[in-house]
Design an enzyme around this catalytic site. Sequence first.
Site, PDB file in Angstrom:
ATOM      1  N   SER A 112       0.805  -1.222   0.000  1.00 32.39           N
ATOM      2  CA  SER A 112       0.000   0.000   0.000  1.00 32.39           C
ATOM      3  C   SER A 112       0.838   1.273   0.000  1.00 32.39           C
ATOM      4  O   SER A 112       0.353   2.333  -0.417  1.00 32.39           O
ATOM      5  CB  SER A 112      -0.966   0.007   1.190  1.00 32.39           C
ATOM      6  OG  SER A 112      -0.260  -0.191   2.404  1.00 32.39           O
ATOM      7  N   ASP A 167      -3.325   6.672  11.532  1.00 31.45           N
ATOM      8  CA  ASP A 167      -2.471   6.027  10.523  1.00 31.45           C
ATOM      9  C   ASP A 167      -1.175   6.821  10.415  1.00 31.45           C
ATOM     10  O   ASP A 167      -1.141   7.911   9.845  1.00 31.45           O
ATOM     11  CB  ASP A 167      -3.197   5.983   9.177  1.00 31.45           C
ATOM     12  CG  ASP A 167      -2.367   5.337   8.066  1.00 31.45           C
ATOM     13  OD1 ASP A 167      -1.181   5.019   8.304  1.00 31.45           O
ATOM     14  OD2 ASP A 167      -2.902   5.163   6.954  1.00 31.45           O
ATOM     15  N   HIS A 171       1.043   5.451   6.262  1.00 29.37           N
ATOM     16  CA  HIS A 171       0.866   5.974   4.912  1.00 29.37           C
ATOM     17  C   HIS A 171       1.070   7.482   4.906  1.00 29.37           C
ATOM     18  O   HIS A 171       1.385   8.076   5.947  1.00 29.37           O
ATOM     19  CB  HIS A 171      -0.510   5.566   4.377  1.00 29.37           C
ATOM     20  CG  HIS A 171      -0.683   4.083   4.315  1.00 29.37           C
ATOM     21  ND1 HIS A 171      -1.352   3.368   5.294  1.00 29.37           N
ATOM     22  CD2 HIS A 171      -0.251   3.172   3.417  1.00 29.37           C
ATOM     23  CE1 HIS A 171      -1.326   2.079   4.992  1.00 29.37           C
ATOM     24  NE2 HIS A 171      -0.663   1.935   3.867  1.00 29.37           N
TER      25      HIS A 171
END
Length: 409
Positions: free
Chosen positions: A136, A383, A386
Site C-alpha cells: 500500500s 495512521d 501511509h
Amino acid sequence: MRKKKPLQMVESSVKIMLLIIGALVTIAFYYININNNEEEKAIRPAVIYDTSVYDSLEGCDLFSGKWVHDNDSYPLYKDSDCPYIRGDYACGQYGRMDSKYQQWRWQPHACNLPRFDAKDALERLRSKRVIFIGDSVNRNQWVSMVCMLQAVIPLGRKKMQKIHGVSLFTFKAFDYNVSIDFYWSPLLVESNGDHPSKHKTNERIVRINSIEKHATNWINADILVFNSYLWWRMPTVKILNGSFEDSTQYDIVNNHNGYKMVLKTWSNWLHSHINHTRTRSYFMSMTATHHKGVEWGMQDDQNCLNETEPIMKDEFWESGSDLKMLMILESSLNKLKTRGVNVQMMNITQLTQYRKDAHPSIHRLHYSPLTNEQLSNPSSYADCTHWCLPGVPDVWNELLLAHMLRKHI
C-alpha cells in the site's frame, strides 16, 4: 417581404432540430470513443526537450539532503484537482485543515533537483509502460505519480481502470501512449495477502518459490518500481509446502530469513525473465512509521496525530524502521549486480524519518465504524504509516524521475 407558409416553417424547424441532434450525436460518439480507448486515437507528436538539466545530477547523491520549506513551488498539485486520490491518502477531504506539510522541498546537499514539469516527464516517458509493484505504500506512490502527471492531460485523453481477473490497475495517457500501472503484491511472491482489497490477516503465509502468478504481468514493462516491507514487520512468516488449495503443511521462519528467501526468488526471476537492455528496474526502500512520539520528545502515548512540523534533528531514526531489513535488501541487490542485473535502490528511508507531520493520522476514510473506545482515544486509530497527498510521496517520484531521466530513458 414574402412570408413563409406554416408548413414551410415547420419543415425548417424540423431541419434545424435534426442538425442540432446530429451534431450532439457526433460529439457524444467522439467522447464515447475516447473513453473506450479505441485503437485509432491520435498520439501527440513528440517534442524534443533539453536533457542537460538532468546531466548535472550525475554523481550527486540525491538521497543525502534536508527538507526546506518552499510554499512557492509546492504542492505540485491540489488534492481537489486529482480525482484518483483514494480515501486512505485524501487527508484534506477527511478533515485535515493545515497544509504546511504539503510545502516542503527535498534539497540534496550536493546538487539541485530540476523543477518538476509534467509535460516534460510525459514526453520522456512517451510509449513507455511503468509498473509500481508492491504494497500500500507503493500504491501511495503510484497514486502520487498519477496525480503529478494527469493535471496536464485534457479530459477524455486519459483513463483509469482495474484490469479484470488480476491485481492490476492502469492509468493511461493516450496522447503520449504512456501507461502508469500498479500491481498489488505485498510480499512479491504468492501469499495469503494477494487480494488487492480483502487481505486483512494476522499472519503471513507465502509460497516461497511461487512468483510466476504475479510476475507474468510484469514482463512487458519498460520500468519496474518494486517495494516490499510493511508486510514483513511481523516477527514470523509461514512458508507453505504446496498450494493454498491443497496443503496445510508449512515451516515457520523469522521475518528476516523469510525476506531473504523471497528476495532470492525475486532475484532469480528478474535475472532470467527480464530483458535488461529494455527494462529498467528500481526498488524503493522502506519508509518511516511514526508511532512513538517519545522518540522525538513527546509523551509516550503520542504518535503522529496533530504533528504539523518535520523533525529537524540530523540523522533521526525511528524505531519502527528495521535497519537489518534494509541491509538484507542492499545485499540482495549487490548480489544481483554481480550477475549483470542492475536494480537501482531508491534509498528514501532517511528522508522519510523526518516527516512525522505528513501522515494521514485520523484524517482518512475508515472502512469499519470506529468504536467508542477508539473515538475516546484518537491516537489509537491514527495512521502513521501511509502519507497524505499531496505530500512526501511526490518527492519520492521527483527523485525517481530524476534517476530515470538522467539516464535518458
